[in-house]
Design an enzyme around this catalytic site. Structure first.
Site, PDB file in Angstrom:
ATOM      1  CG  ASP A  10      -1.987   1.033   1.253  1.00  0.00           C
ATOM      2  OD1 ASP A  10      -2.162   1.518   0.243  1.00  0.00           O
ATOM      3  OD2 ASP A  10      -2.717   1.222   2.366  1.00  0.00           O
ATOM      4  CG  ASP A 106      -3.282   3.738  -3.381  1.00  0.00           C
ATOM      5  OD1 ASP A 106      -4.252   3.088  -3.883  1.00  0.00           O
ATOM      6  OD2 ASP A 106      -3.298   4.508  -2.401  1.00  0.00           O
ATOM      7  CD  GLU A 107      -5.489  -1.011  -2.066  1.00  0.00           C
ATOM      8  OE1 GLU A 107      -5.433  -1.802  -1.163  1.00  0.00           O
ATOM      9  OE2 GLU A 107      -6.652  -0.496  -2.257  1.00  0.00           O
TER      10      GLU A 107
END
Length: 370
Positions: A10, A106-107
């Site tokens: 993350d 974003d993960e």
């Protein structure tokens, strides 16, 4: 059989961190991503901004007071964030493993079952990934490691920024069961209301419930959550289904009275960006869509019954990455539905994507059959 080793990566304060990495003068400064309007709320806040008590959801007017005039507001740059995102995921696939399931910009989940031993232990692997991401982008990430998806995802949030949390079969009850039930991913508002009636405040309280009560109160969702919180199953990574499903670009208008020429100019620019990203990823599209929103909320897509077209999407006979074809199609849709209303947002999206190499193989196969 090997126990699954799942990593959840993350990125830390991703949007704000991208702004700081892109513009070195913003380093160590309270940067937030939001519209520069006192009525707006913050979308993302750097860790430097969080020191002032500013976080996502904080109104701009309040954040300005908290930061004592130091606040730096960035309007947001989706292209920049997508560029960093692409670099990060490509790096992981090329340097570590292709078994990556992308969850958002974003993960991602990483199936490290067959690679962690090369690094001695899972902590060394996680450190190697963090180092590689930082060297490539200047950004930090937090990583959760576990034998299930849920525990790995919860772990990545336990030590931020730039942290590593390892949750094993030996320590998960200590690390997970003592947490508030509201912190468990997948427990929604409706479930929380039912939990309150049963005096369930922690994960441990939920685990102690009679299985019949869980079944009768929460149904199949509750049964699955009970299994997940006991570390049962929940360990498959869908790396085989991580291809792009769509590509889109949008533009928000501050100015209300845009001329049709200005709108078409923006539309062409968006189409160009979409096509560049398609070509960069070796993709072709069969369906193109026009997204449009109006300032007057009473005028929306429900008005389509009064328009010439019934749909805002068009599907081509053949796959394409032609800028001319994609732009001319959405422009035709715009011409048909637009009646001079003030536009607040316009966008272009392509779906039904196919890799060029697969199309060539498909065509070769068809030629053989013929």
């Amino acid at each position: 059989m090997n126990q699954k080793v799942i990593l959840h990566l993350d990125m830390d304060a991703f949007f704000a961190s991208c702004e700081q990495a892109h513009d070195k003068t913003l380093k160590n400064k309270p940067v937030v991503v939001a519209r520069n309007n006192d009525k707006s709320i913050i979308v993302a806040a750097s860790y430097d901004a969080r020191k002032y008590g500013i976080k996502a959801g904080t109104p701009i007017f309040e954040a300005k007071k908290l930061a004592y005039g130091e606040l730096i507001i960035k309007e947001g740059n989706r292209d920049l964030y997508e560029e960093y995102s692409e670099r990060i995921f490509n790096l992981i696939k090329e340097q570590f493993t292709y078994k990556v399931e992308i969850l958002g910009i974003d993960e991602c989940f990483i199936d490290a079952t067959n690679i962690w031993k090369k690094y001695g232990n899972v902590k060394n692997l996680s450190l190697a990934i963090q180092t590689a991401v930082y060297q490539e982008t200047g950004l930090t990430c937090s990583i959760g490691v576990s034998f299930t998806r849920l525990f790995a995802k919860m772990g990545s949030d336990m030590k931020k920024p730039n942290g590593i949390t390892i949750i094993t079969k030996e320590n998960y009850k200590t690390l997970i069961w003592n947490k508030p039930i509201k912190d468990v991913i997948g427990v929604g508002v409706s479930s929380l209301e039912k939990m309150e009636k049963l005096n369930v405040e922690t994960v441990n309280d939920f685990i102690k419930l009679d299985e019949k009560i869980i079944e009768n109160t929460f149904g199949l969702v509750g049964q699955k959550m009970f299994q997940k919180l006991n570390g049962i199953k929940n360990n498959e990574i869908a790396y085989w289904d991580t291809s792009m499903k769509s590509i889109s670009k949008e533009k928000t208008f501050e100015k209300r009275n845009m001329s049709i020429e200005e709108i078409e100019e923006v539309l062409f620019s968006l189409a160009e960006k979409v096509v560049i990203r398609m070509q960069k990823n070796n993709l072709l599209a069969k369906t193109v869509s026009l997204l449009i929103k109006f300032y007057n909320q009473e005028i929306n897509f429900d008005k389509k019954e009064h328009k010439k077209r019934k749909s805002y999407s068009e599907t081509f006979i053949e796959y394409t990455d032609s800028l001319e074809k994609i732009y001319s199609t959405v422009k035709t849709v715009l011409d048909d539905i637009y009646e001079g209303e003030s536009i607040s947002l316009i966008g272009i999206g392509v779906t039904n994507l196919l890799e060029k190499d697969k199309l060539v193989k498909q065509q070769s196969f068809e030629n053989i059959i013929i």
